[in-house]
Design an enzyme around this catalytic site. Structure first.
Site, PDB file in Angstrom:
ATOM      1  N   ASP A   6       4.914   0.099  11.976  1.00 28.09           N
ATOM      2  CA  ASP A   6       3.695  -0.554  11.469  1.00 28.09           C
ATOM      3  C   ASP A   6       3.593  -2.026  11.891  1.00 28.09           C
ATOM      4  O   ASP A   6       2.509  -2.606  11.834  1.00 28.09           O
ATOM      5  CB  ASP A   6       3.638  -0.458   9.934  1.00 28.09           C
ATOM      6  CG  ASP A   6       3.523   0.982   9.460  1.00 28.09           C
ATOM      7  OD1 ASP A   6       3.216   1.858  10.286  1.00 28.09           O
ATOM      8  OD2 ASP A   6       3.756   1.229   8.265  1.00 28.09           O
ATOM      9  N   ARG A  37      -8.208  -0.652   4.997  1.00 28.39           N
ATOM     10  CA  ARG A  37      -7.314   0.330   4.377  1.00 28.39           C
ATOM     11  C   ARG A  37      -5.980  -0.303   3.984  1.00 28.39           C
ATOM     12  O   ARG A  37      -5.273   0.233   3.138  1.00 28.39           O
ATOM     13  CB  ARG A  37      -7.044   1.496   5.341  1.00 28.39           C
ATOM     14  CG  ARG A  37      -8.221   2.429   5.513  1.00 28.39           C
ATOM     15  CD  ARG A  37      -7.845   3.598   6.403  1.00 28.39           C
ATOM     16  NE  ARG A  37      -6.501   4.046   6.070  1.00 28.39           N
ATOM     17  CZ  ARG A  37      -5.536   4.316   6.953  1.00 28.39           C
ATOM     18  NH1 ARG A  37      -5.768   4.208   8.235  1.00 28.39           N
ATOM     19  NH2 ARG A  37      -4.354   4.703   6.552  1.00 28.39           N
ATOM     20  N   LYS A  61       0.834  -1.212   0.000  1.00 32.85           N
ATOM     21  CA  LYS A  61       0.000   0.000   0.000  1.00 32.85           C
ATOM     22  C   LYS A  61       0.867   1.259   0.000  1.00 32.85           C
ATOM     23  O   LYS A  61       0.646   2.180  -0.770  1.00 32.85           O
ATOM     24  CB  LYS A  61      -0.879  -0.011   1.264  1.00 32.85           C
ATOM     25  CG  LYS A  61      -1.521   1.321   1.578  1.00 32.85           C
ATOM     26  CD  LYS A  61      -2.370   1.274   2.835  1.00 32.85           C
ATOM     27  CE  LYS A  61      -1.630   1.381   4.139  1.00 32.85           C
ATOM     28  NZ  LYS A  61      -1.318   2.735   4.608  1.00 32.85           N
ATOM     29  N   ASN A  62       1.870   1.274   0.885  1.00 31.76           N
ATOM     30  CA  ASN A  62       2.627   2.512   1.054  1.00 31.76           C
ATOM     31  C   ASN A  62       3.595   2.802  -0.092  1.00 31.76           C
ATOM     32  O   ASN A  62       4.212   3.869  -0.125  1.00 31.76           O
ATOM     33  CB  ASN A  62       3.343   2.508   2.414  1.00 31.76           C
ATOM     34  CG  ASN A  62       2.341   2.603   3.551  1.00 31.76           C
ATOM     35  OD1 ASN A  62       1.175   2.949   3.337  1.00 31.76           O
ATOM     36  ND2 ASN A  62       2.781   2.286   4.768  1.00 31.76           N
ATOM     37  N   ARG A  96       0.094  14.149  13.953  1.00 32.90           N
ATOM     38  CA  ARG A  96       0.650  14.041  12.595  1.00 32.90           C
ATOM     39  C   ARG A  96       0.822  15.399  11.890  1.00 32.90           C
ATOM     40  O   ARG A  96       0.124  15.716  10.924  1.00 32.90           O
ATOM     41  CB  ARG A  96      -0.160  13.076  11.757  1.00 32.90           C
ATOM     42  CG  ARG A  96      -0.184  11.731  12.432  1.00 32.90           C
ATOM     43  CD  ARG A  96      -0.560  10.580  11.617  1.00 32.90           C
ATOM     44  NE  ARG A  96       0.263  10.205  10.515  1.00 32.90           N
ATOM     45  CZ  ARG A  96      -0.048   9.181   9.724  1.00 32.90           C
ATOM     46  NH1 ARG A  96      -1.128   8.488   9.944  1.00 32.90           N
ATOM     47  NH2 ARG A  96       0.736   8.863   8.729  1.00 32.90           N
ATOM     48  N   PRO A  97       1.771  16.191  12.352  1.00 37.27           N
ATOM     49  CA  PRO A  97       2.012  17.481  11.715  1.00 37.27           C
ATOM     50  C   PRO A  97       2.562  17.331  10.293  1.00 37.27           C
ATOM     51  O   PRO A  97       3.028  16.256   9.915  1.00 37.27           O
ATOM     52  CB  PRO A  97       3.067  18.129  12.624  1.00 37.27           C
ATOM     53  CG  PRO A  97       3.684  17.002  13.376  1.00 37.27           C
ATOM     54  CD  PRO A  97       2.667  15.908  13.459  1.00 37.27           C
ATOM     55  N   ILE A  98       2.485  18.414   9.513  1.00 37.85           N
ATOM     56  CA  ILE A  98       3.023  18.376   8.143  1.00 37.85           C
ATOM     57  C   ILE A  98       4.063  19.474   7.939  1.00 37.85           C
ATOM     58  O   ILE A  98       4.337  19.881   6.825  1.00 37.85           O
ATOM     59  CB  ILE A  98       1.902  18.500   7.081  1.00 37.85           C
ATOM     60  CG1 ILE A  98       1.031  19.741   7.350  1.00 37.85           C
ATOM     61  CG2 ILE A  98       1.057  17.244   7.034  1.00 37.85           C
ATOM     62  CD1 ILE A  98       0.156  20.118   6.157  1.00 37.85           C
ATOM     63  N   CYS A 139      -4.892  12.369  13.298  1.00 34.55           N
ATOM     64  CA  CYS A 139      -5.512  11.106  12.917  1.00 34.55           C
ATOM     65  C   CYS A 139      -5.407  10.166  14.101  1.00 34.55           C
ATOM     66  O   CYS A 139      -4.973  10.541  15.183  1.00 34.55           O
ATOM     67  CB  CYS A 139      -4.834  10.511  11.696  1.00 34.55           C
ATOM     68  SG  CYS A 139      -3.279   9.766  12.080  1.00 34.55           S
TER      69      CYS A 139
HETATM   70  C1  EPZ Z   1       4.291   6.683   6.471  1.00 31.70           C
HETATM   71  O1  EPZ Z   1       3.523   7.691   7.109  1.00 31.70           O
HETATM   72  C2  EPZ Z   1       3.385   5.489   6.317  1.00 31.70           C
HETATM   73  N1  EPZ Z   1       2.246   5.890   5.510  1.00 31.70           N
HETATM   74  C3  EPZ Z   1       2.927   5.008   7.668  1.00 31.70           C
HETATM   75  O2  EPZ Z   1       2.159   3.838   7.461  1.00 31.70           O
HETATM   76  C4  EPZ Z   1       4.158   4.641   8.496  1.00 31.70           C
HETATM   77  O3  EPZ Z   1       3.757   4.269   9.791  1.00 31.70           O
HETATM   78  C5  EPZ Z   1       5.097   5.849   8.574  1.00 31.70           C
HETATM   79  O4  EPZ Z   1       5.430   6.313   7.235  1.00 31.70           O
HETATM   80  C6  EPZ Z   1       6.404   5.544   9.299  1.00 31.70           C
HETATM   81  O5  EPZ Z   1       7.057   4.480   8.670  1.00 31.70           O
HETATM   82  C7  EPZ Z   1       2.347   5.889   4.188  1.00 31.70           C
HETATM   83  O6  EPZ Z   1       3.392   5.628   3.605  1.00 31.70           O
HETATM   84  C8  EPZ Z   1       1.125   6.203   3.411  1.00 31.70           C
HETATM   85  P1  EPZ Z   1       6.325  10.016   8.610  1.00 31.70           P
HETATM   86  P2  EPZ Z   1       4.058   9.193   7.144  1.00 31.70           P
HETATM   87  O7  EPZ Z   1       6.160  11.309   7.882  1.00 31.70           O
HETATM   88  O8  EPZ Z   1       4.739   9.488   5.881  1.00 31.70           O
HETATM   89  C9  EPZ Z   1       6.441  13.129  12.260  1.00 31.70           C
HETATM   90  C10 EPZ Z   1       0.453   2.285   7.936  1.00 31.70           C
HETATM   91  O9  EPZ Z   1       0.017   1.672   8.931  1.00 31.70           O
HETATM   92  N2  EPZ Z   1       6.322  14.185  11.237  1.00 31.70           N
HETATM   93  O10 EPZ Z   1       7.573   9.244   8.400  1.00 31.70           O
HETATM   94  O11 EPZ Z   1       2.935  10.044   7.557  1.00 31.70           O
HETATM   95  C11 EPZ Z   1       5.130  12.337  12.372  1.00 31.70           C
HETATM   96  O12 EPZ Z   1       4.186  13.014  13.160  1.00 31.70           O
HETATM   97  C12 EPZ Z   1       0.930   3.684   8.100  1.00 31.70           C
HETATM   98  O13 EPZ Z   1       0.503   1.815   6.798  1.00 31.70           O
HETATM   99  C13 EPZ Z   1       6.436  15.497  11.637  1.00 31.70           C
HETATM  100  O14 EPZ Z   1       6.640  15.807  12.815  1.00 31.70           O
HETATM  101  O15 EPZ Z   1       5.086   9.077   8.328  1.00 31.70           O
HETATM  102  C14 EPZ Z   1       5.599  11.042  12.939  1.00 31.70           C
HETATM  103  O16 EPZ Z   1       5.739  11.164  14.321  1.00 31.70           O
HETATM  104  C15 EPZ Z   1       0.391   4.504   9.147  1.00 31.70           C
HETATM  105  N3  EPZ Z   1       6.293  16.463  10.699  1.00 31.70           N
HETATM  106  C16 EPZ Z   1       6.977  10.856  12.306  1.00 31.70           C
HETATM  107  O17 EPZ Z   1       7.369  12.156  11.849  1.00 31.70           O
HETATM  108  C17 EPZ Z   1       6.070  16.179   9.386  1.00 31.70           C
HETATM  109  O18 EPZ Z   1       5.950  17.119   8.574  1.00 31.70           O
HETATM  110  C18 EPZ Z   1       7.004   9.883  11.124  1.00 31.70           C
HETATM  111  O19 EPZ Z   1       6.098  10.310  10.133  1.00 31.70           O
HETATM  112  C19 EPZ Z   1       5.972  14.837   8.998  1.00 31.70           C
HETATM  113  C20 EPZ Z   1       6.099  13.850   9.945  1.00 31.70           C
END
Ligand code: EPZ
Length: 451
Positions: free
Chosen positions: A340, A432, A56-57, A155-157, A150
């Site tokens: 995950d 999902r 999926k990812n 989950r900040p961006i 969520c």
């Molecule tokens: C991806 O999410 C995956 N989703 C997640 O899969 C997975 O758990 C995660 O990576 C970590 O491996 C997809 O690929 C669609 P991150 P993503 O940005 O990209 C913080 C599943 O079960 N952060 O690496 O959202 C964030 O809050 C899922 O399939 C910021 O602070 O993960 C988190 O604590 C759920 N600011 C950490 O970084 C930002 O701008 C990791 O998030 C972005 C992230």
């Protein structure tokens, strides 16, 4: 069959009632699935072979990447999931032609000219934030709603936005919306991420493949899904080096062209089924996997007393003797133990003969499954990032509710070994990420069905 028909009718109803006839309503809103449940009669060891679905990812960002191409792309091994449907719906809304036939998806982005994403579609899938870089690079502007928190926490961006700003995207926040524009072509630059965020790395890659000049991502995410996205883009004509390492270099090219591509296998689905084999004392062969991608989880299963053997793109996992605790699982960015897989492996450890310790370092709120596992009789204490699981002799069937994707899968893993009947609700979360969880598990001997 009846379930499929009802899904279709319900989706059609939702489309009309929400005035969203322009695009296909994704499955995440399908009320029928919200009401449906899995009935699991536990206690049967799993035996047999399973083919692992596409990741999926990987499929999600690759679908988004097709938007950047000048010609159609043909993707294979895309899992049949509500999140994949949600991505296809957004692509269609943006003006792409999308044809899905089982696990094959053809995306023709030639007519894509819309630059906004409706709030309803953004809310379907948090990773739709990754559309932002691609839309800005393609159309020079974008308007999307701010993805909120969520089930895994806030989950900040911020990393996505600051990176896109560095590439030349002007971003204004306007009452829950992000209004973005560029002054001409994006400009390559050096971006240092304070955390190797998977989504931010993908957004930067998508925004910079056609930028002017070279982009360097320092402290980039190294997940196999990043490598898969890079491989797709490279096949389309992008110039990317270093994917899978901490520094990725992207030399901008004028145009990229669609290609035919096969998505990698899903390492988390494989890890979930390994946990199911381990907790039931079964013997499973998983086919179509990438062994290297699973290296971070193998030590946990071996520590638990399983025999894990690999050969080519297959693995066999079996457990005959005791189920041992996993002493210290710390979730980390790849190649560390994946967040995950934390919940399914924790479910496995609830029946171990001793104490297991988990430390969740990636997401703030990823222990919601623990309260539901307790309903089955698990002994788990959570203190901040740490969960301590004292193994119990037996789990007992109970009604439980999935509140997030992997937490939901963990409940199914535990239910397979619980005495009596477990009823799992909240299946929209599980759907999902798992294309055929009950069919897969039935085929290897589990007593599980969806009603
Ligand atoms: C991806 O999410 C995956 N989703 C997640 O899969 C997975 O758990 C995660 O990576 C970590 O491996 C997809 O690929 C669609 P991150 P993503 O940005 O990209 C913080 C599943 O079960 N952060 O690496 O959202 C964030 O809050 C899922 O399939 C910021 O602070 O993960 C988190 O604590 C759920 N600011 C950490 O970084 C930002 O701008 C990791 O998030 C972005 C992230």
């Amino acid at each position: 069959m009846i379930r499929r028909m009802f899904r279709f009718e319900h989706r059609t109803f939702l489309k009309h009632s929400m005035g969203l006839q322009g695009y296909e309503q994704p499955r995440g809103l399908k009320g029928c699935v919200t009401m449906s449940r899995l009935i699991v009669n536990g206690g049967r060891p799993l035996h047999g072979e399973l083919q692992i679905q596409g990741a999926k990812n990987s499929a999600l960002p690759i679908l988004i990447a097709t938007l950047l191409c000048q010609t159609p792309s043909v993707l294979h091994n895309c899992p049949d999931l509500s999140d994949v449907d949600a991505s296809c719906s957004i692509l269609k809304y943006l003006g792409c032609s999308v044809k899905k036939n089982g696990e094959n998806i053809v995306v023709n982005p030639i007519s894509a000219d819309k630059y906004d994403i409706p709030d309803e579609l953004m809310r379907e899938m948090r990773s739709s934030i990754v559309f932002l870089g691609a839309i800005c690079a393609k159309l020079g502007r974008a308007r999307i709603s701010f993805p909120g928190g969520c089930e895994l926490g806030p989950r900040p961006i911020d990393l996505h936005l600051s990176s896109l700003r560095q590439l030349g995207v002007v971003i204004e926040e306007d009452h829950g919306w992000l209004n973005c524009h560029t002054n001409g072509r994006l400009r390559g630059t050096n971006i240092v991420l304070s955390f190797p965020s998977v989504g931010a790395t993908e957004n930067i890659m998508l925004a910079s493949v056609t930028a002017k000049g070279t982009t360097t991502i320092v402290n980039a995410a190294r997940e196999p899904e990043i490598v898969d996205l890079a491989n797709f883009l490279i096949k389309c004509g992008a110039k990317i080096k270093g994917a899978g390492e901490s520094v990725i270099t992207i030399e901008g090219v004028d145009k990229i062209y669609g290609c035919e591509y096969t998505v990698i296998p899903d390492r988390i689905v494989a890890a979930t089924y390994m946990a199911a084999a381990a907790i039931t004392g079964g013997d499973l062969t998983l086919k179509g996997i990438n062994v290297e991608h699973l290296n971070p989880v193998f030590p946990a299963f071996r520590e638990a007393g399983c025999i894990v053997e690999t050969s080519g793109n297959m693995l066999r996992i079996s457990r005959i003797g005791k189920l041992y605790p996993v002493k210290n699982i710390r979730t980390m960015p790849y190649p560390g133990f994946p967040t995950d897989a934390q919940a399914p492996v924790m479910a496995m450890s609830t029946l171990a003969c001793g104490t297991s310790v988990f430390i969740e370092n990636i997401f703030e709120n990823r222990y919601k499954h623990t309260s539901e596992l307790r309903r089955l009789g698990a002994n788990i204490k959570v203190e901040g990032k740490v969960a301590i699981v004292e193994g119990v002799k037996k789990l007992y069937g109970a009604p439980v509710e999935a509140t997030d994707l992997r937490g939901g899968a963990a409940l199914v893993v535990a239910a397979l070994a619980a005495e009596g009947q477990t009823v799992v609700t909240g299946l929209r979360h599980i759907d999902r990420g798992y294309a055929s969880i009950e069919r897969d598990l039935q085929s290897v001997g589990a007593d599980i069905h969806r009603v």
